[in-house]
Design a protein around this motif. Sequence first.
Motif, PDB file in Angstrom:
ATOM      1  N   LYS A 105     -30.424  -1.656 -41.648  1.00  0.00           N
ATOM      2  CA  LYS A 105     -31.681  -1.475 -41.184  1.00  0.00           C
ATOM      3  C   LYS A 105     -32.630  -2.591 -41.286  1.00  0.00           C
ATOM      4  O   LYS A 105     -33.271  -2.802 -42.163  1.00  0.00           O
ATOM      5  CB  LYS A 105     -32.213  -0.099 -41.546  1.00  0.00           C
ATOM      6  CG  LYS A 105     -31.639   1.227 -41.299  1.00  0.00           C
ATOM      7  CD  LYS A 105     -32.390   1.933 -40.306  1.00  0.00           C
ATOM      8  CE  LYS A 105     -31.516   3.047 -39.466  1.00  0.00           C
ATOM      9  NZ  LYS A 105     -31.928   4.441 -40.166  1.00  0.00           N
ATOM     10  N   ILE A 112     -28.373  -0.574 -46.187  1.00  0.00           N
ATOM     11  CA  ILE A 112     -28.531   0.799 -46.698  1.00  0.00           C
ATOM     12  C   ILE A 112     -27.215   1.494 -46.862  1.00  0.00           C
ATOM     13  O   ILE A 112     -27.436   2.532 -47.741  1.00  0.00           O
ATOM     14  CB  ILE A 112     -29.686   1.833 -45.894  1.00  0.00           C
ATOM     15  CG1 ILE A 112     -29.009   1.861 -44.555  1.00  0.00           C
ATOM     16  CG2 ILE A 112     -31.083   1.240 -45.710  1.00  0.00           C
ATOM     17  CD1 ILE A 112     -30.166   2.792 -43.471  1.00  0.00           C
ATOM     18  N   PRO A 168     -28.981  11.457 -54.888  1.00  0.00           N
ATOM     19  CA  PRO A 168     -30.568  11.519 -55.033  1.00  0.00           C
ATOM     20  C   PRO A 168     -31.131  11.230 -53.847  1.00  0.00           C
ATOM     21  O   PRO A 168     -30.459  10.624 -52.888  1.00  0.00           O
ATOM     22  CB  PRO A 168     -30.999  10.576 -56.127  1.00  0.00           C
ATOM     23  CG  PRO A 168     -29.878   9.572 -56.227  1.00  0.00           C
ATOM     24  CD  PRO A 168     -28.618  10.271 -55.711  1.00  0.00           C
ATOM     25  N   ASN A 169     -32.344  11.596 -53.615  1.00  0.00           N
ATOM     26  CA  ASN A 169     -33.279  11.403 -52.340  1.00  0.00           C
ATOM     27  C   ASN A 169     -33.249   9.798 -52.246  1.00  0.00           C
ATOM     28  O   ASN A 169     -33.209   8.966 -52.998  1.00  0.00           O
ATOM     29  CB  ASN A 169     -34.813  11.443 -52.560  1.00  0.00           C
ATOM     30  CG  ASN A 169     -34.976  12.975 -52.864  1.00  0.00           C
ATOM     31  OD1 ASN A 169     -35.616  13.547 -53.544  1.00  0.00           O
ATOM     32  ND2 ASN A 169     -34.124  13.792 -52.030  1.00  0.00           N
ATOM     33  N   GLY A 170     -32.965   9.380 -50.700  1.00  0.00           N
ATOM     34  CA  GLY A 170     -32.634   7.838 -50.419  1.00  0.00           C
ATOM     35  C   GLY A 170     -31.424   7.479 -50.739  1.00  0.00           C
ATOM     36  O   GLY A 170     -31.141   6.171 -50.536  1.00  0.00           O
ATOM     37  N   ALA A 171     -30.436   8.017 -51.232  1.00  0.00           N
ATOM     38  CA  ALA A 171     -29.030   7.544 -51.418  1.00  0.00           C
ATOM     39  C   ALA A 171     -28.542   7.010 -50.251  1.00  0.00           C
ATOM     40  O   ALA A 171     -27.438   6.176 -50.407  1.00  0.00           O
ATOM     41  CB  ALA A 171     -28.188   8.544 -52.322  1.00  0.00           C
ATOM     42  N   GLY A 172     -28.722   7.836 -48.951  1.00  0.00           N
ATOM     43  CA  GLY A 172     -28.029   7.200 -47.736  1.00  0.00           C
ATOM     44  C   GLY A 172     -27.260   8.351 -47.190  1.00  0.00           C
ATOM     45  O   GLY A 172     -26.481   8.105 -46.231  1.00  0.00           O
ATOM     46  N   LYS A 173     -27.491   9.600 -47.604  1.00  0.00           N
ATOM     47  CA  LYS A 173     -26.720  10.632 -47.078  1.00  0.00           C
ATOM     48  C   LYS A 173     -26.986  10.904 -45.528  1.00  0.00           C
ATOM     49  O   LYS A 173     -26.043  10.950 -44.720  1.00  0.00           O
ATOM     50  CB  LYS A 173     -27.121  11.923 -47.824  1.00  0.00           C
ATOM     51  CG  LYS A 173     -26.671  11.996 -49.465  1.00  0.00           C
ATOM     52  CD  LYS A 173     -27.389  13.379 -49.949  1.00  0.00           C
ATOM     53  CE  LYS A 173     -28.726  13.723 -49.870  1.00  0.00           C
ATOM     54  NZ  LYS A 173     -29.494  12.702 -50.816  1.00  0.00           N
ATOM     55  N   THR A 174     -28.197  10.906 -45.303  1.00  0.00           N
ATOM     56  CA  THR A 174     -28.689  11.431 -43.674  1.00  0.00           C
ATOM     57  C   THR A 174     -28.263  10.097 -43.034  1.00  0.00           C
ATOM     58  O   THR A 174     -27.569  10.113 -41.968  1.00  0.00           O
ATOM     59  CB  THR A 174     -30.032  11.542 -43.583  1.00  0.00           C
ATOM     60  OG1 THR A 174     -30.406  12.830 -44.350  1.00  0.00           O
ATOM     61  CG2 THR A 174     -30.614  11.808 -42.341  1.00  0.00           C
ATOM     62  N   SER A 175     -28.435   8.979 -43.485  1.00  0.00           N
ATOM     63  CA  SER A 175     -28.061   7.722 -42.798  1.00  0.00           C
ATOM     64  C   SER A 175     -26.400   7.597 -42.363  1.00  0.00           C
ATOM     65  O   SER A 175     -26.105   7.374 -41.300  1.00  0.00           O
ATOM     66  CB  SER A 175     -28.480   6.513 -43.346  1.00  0.00           C
ATOM     67  OG  SER A 175     -29.748   6.520 -43.787  1.00  0.00           O
ATOM     68  N   GLU A 217     -28.016  18.785 -45.766  1.00  0.00           N
ATOM     69  CA  GLU A 217     -28.955  19.712 -46.718  1.00  0.00           C
ATOM     70  C   GLU A 217     -29.155  21.117 -46.081  1.00  0.00           C
ATOM     71  O   GLU A 217     -30.245  21.668 -46.027  1.00  0.00           O
ATOM     72  CB  GLU A 217     -30.276  19.039 -46.798  1.00  0.00           C
ATOM     73  CG  GLU A 217     -30.124  17.509 -47.461  1.00  0.00           C
ATOM     74  CD  GLU A 217     -30.725  17.142 -48.585  1.00  0.00           C
ATOM     75  OE1 GLU A 217     -30.925  18.253 -49.499  1.00  0.00           O
ATOM     76  OE2 GLU A 217     -30.638  16.253 -49.064  1.00  0.00           O
ATOM     77  N   HIS A 267     -28.958  17.002 -52.716  1.00  0.00           N
ATOM     78  CA  HIS A 267     -29.193  16.170 -53.820  1.00  0.00           C
ATOM     79  C   HIS A 267     -29.269  17.129 -55.100  1.00  0.00           C
ATOM     80  O   HIS A 267     -29.436  16.639 -56.192  1.00  0.00           O
ATOM     81  CB  HIS A 267     -30.556  15.442 -53.676  1.00  0.00           C
ATOM     82  CG  HIS A 267     -32.077  16.607 -53.351  1.00  0.00           C
ATOM     83  ND1 HIS A 267     -32.249  17.294 -51.949  1.00  0.00           N
ATOM     84  CD2 HIS A 267     -32.514  17.213 -54.245  1.00  0.00           C
ATOM     85  CE1 HIS A 267     -33.081  18.039 -52.122  1.00  0.00           C
ATOM     86  NE2 HIS A 267     -33.283  18.084 -53.499  1.00  0.00           N
TER      87      HIS A 267
HETATM   88  N1  LIG Z   1     -35.633   3.243 -40.227  1.00  0.00           N
HETATM   89  C1  LIG Z   1     -35.310   2.898 -41.414  1.00  0.00           C
HETATM   90  N2  LIG Z   1     -35.623   1.467 -41.925  1.00  0.00           N
HETATM   91  C2  LIG Z   1     -35.373   1.140 -42.993  1.00  0.00           C
HETATM   92  N3  LIG Z   1     -34.944   1.829 -44.172  1.00  0.00           N
HETATM   93  C3  LIG Z   1     -34.437   2.906 -43.982  1.00  0.00           C
HETATM   94  C4  LIG Z   1     -34.602   3.405 -42.528  1.00  0.00           C
HETATM   95  N4  LIG Z   1     -34.264   4.825 -42.441  1.00  0.00           N
HETATM   96  C5  LIG Z   1     -33.843   4.986 -43.812  1.00  0.00           C
HETATM   97  N5  LIG Z   1     -33.981   3.869 -44.458  1.00  0.00           N
HETATM   98  C6  LIG Z   1     -33.740   3.704 -46.198  1.00  0.00           C
HETATM   99  O1  LIG Z   1     -32.103   3.783 -46.472  1.00  0.00           O
HETATM  100  C7  LIG Z   1     -31.986   4.621 -47.411  1.00  0.00           C
HETATM  101  C8  LIG Z   1     -31.353   5.975 -47.336  1.00  0.00           C
HETATM  102  O2  LIG Z   1     -31.871   6.812 -46.511  1.00  0.00           O
HETATM  103  P1  LIG Z   1     -31.314   8.271 -46.176  1.00  0.00           P
HETATM  104  O3  LIG Z   1     -32.476   9.131 -45.517  1.00  0.00           O
HETATM  105  O4  LIG Z   1     -30.068   8.203 -45.408  1.00  0.00           O
HETATM  106  O5  LIG Z   1     -30.955   8.955 -47.716  1.00  0.00           O
HETATM  107  P2  LIG Z   1     -30.968  10.554 -48.030  1.00  0.00           P
HETATM  108  O6  LIG Z   1     -29.766  10.278 -49.162  1.00  0.00           O
HETATM  109  O7  LIG Z   1     -30.593  11.298 -46.955  1.00  0.00           O
HETATM  110  O8  LIG Z   1     -31.990  10.991 -48.873  1.00  0.00           O
HETATM  111  P3  LIG Z   1     -32.964  12.301 -48.834  1.00  0.00           P
HETATM  112  O9  LIG Z   1     -32.289  13.305 -49.894  1.00  0.00           O
HETATM  113  O10 LIG Z   1     -34.018  11.971 -49.138  1.00  0.00           O
HETATM  114  O11 LIG Z   1     -32.772  13.120 -47.540  1.00  0.00           O
HETATM  115  C9  LIG Z   1     -33.608   4.890 -48.017  1.00  0.00           C
HETATM  116  O12 LIG Z   1     -33.606   3.991 -48.967  1.00  0.00           O
HETATM  117  C10 LIG Z   1     -34.243   4.777 -47.024  1.00  0.00           C
HETATM  118  O13 LIG Z   1     -35.651   4.219 -47.334  1.00  0.00           O
END
Ligand SMILES: Nc1ncnc2c1ncn2[C@@H]1O[C@H](COP(=O)(O)OP(=O)(O)OP(=O)(O)O)[C@@H](O)[C@H]1O
Length: 306
Positions: free
Chosen positions: A15, A20, A39-46, A159, A192
Amino acid sequence: MSREVLRLENVNKYKGKAHIIKDLSFSVNAGEVFGFLGPNGAGKTSTIRMIVGLNKVSSGSIYINGHDIKKDFKKVIKEVGAIVENPELYPFLSGYDNLVHFAKMNDNVSKERIDEVVALVGLTDAIHMKVRQYSLGMRQRLGIAVSILHRPSVLILDEPTNGLDPAGIKEIRHYIRNLAEKEGVAVIVSSHLLGEIEMMCDRICVIKDGQLVTIQDVNDATSVEQYQFILKATPLDKAQQLLIQLDYVEHTSIVDDALHIKLPEVKVPEMIHALSQAQIAMYAFYREKVNLEARFFEMIGGDSNA
Ligand SMILES: Nc1ncnc2c1ncn2[C@@H]1O[C@H](COP(=O)(O)OP(=O)(O)OP(=O)(O)O)[C@@H](O)[C@H]1O
Ligand SMILES: [Mg+2]
């Protein structure tokens, strides 16, 4: 024996300049509940957004039933059901009318299928109530019912237990397992929280900072549990400094008044010898099983007491 439904091969996501998702590979089989933990921000949703086609893969491939989603997107996406963030439902309609509405967007969803999914998520008694009267757990289950109307082979829930109370979590868990078993669907559940995922999944994939940490079979005690050794000794810090320098010692940490040590069992006599040579007074030494939770925090580098 088990049929592979989803496969990620060296998937990367950028991104802007941020990398990511890093070289992520795993596969999920029909009929299994696959936990996607980090954990939060690990990249699951991405990752999930790429699997369901909401975001593009920067490099690498995703296959659903053997078809590359980049090449056969229209065909392949019919095999996927998902709830990313919150289920989109109409609060002023009944649960049943929501299902009828969403059924129209798919081909071949019969009335029988609607009744079947209602039963699968345990909403038979509440299905004619307006959705705005539903509890969060009921909405979540209706969302799942909507997402499986078209009999997908993969169901992805990001989640699904967020915001639910323990009773709601228990119900969702039950219905998710039920679905995997009765429909043979491959279910991917992100979270998480280890505790809840451990109870409903067959395998758990741990990610951190966009990278795969480990994939573990929940029911395989040898992969989930591992032994560590506990040493009570003085001076404890001196013992730790010594052990860190031994190449066969994999890990040490001081917890309360004890040193937790990971090393191959065959090396234990050698280690004890080294400690006594260094005049460290030892009071207790024993072996203990490390549970999945402790291992999870070890892997993601967090604090299990947090
Ligand atoms: N549009 C974006 N631009 C830059 N970085 C991004 C963007 N969207 C997500 N990220 C980064 O990608 C990483 C993964 O985010 P993601 O939302 O996939 O994590 P997650 O595991 O789903 O976390 P959560 O448990 O908080 O839902 C994070 O570090 C986030 O800051
Ligand atoms: Mg997320």
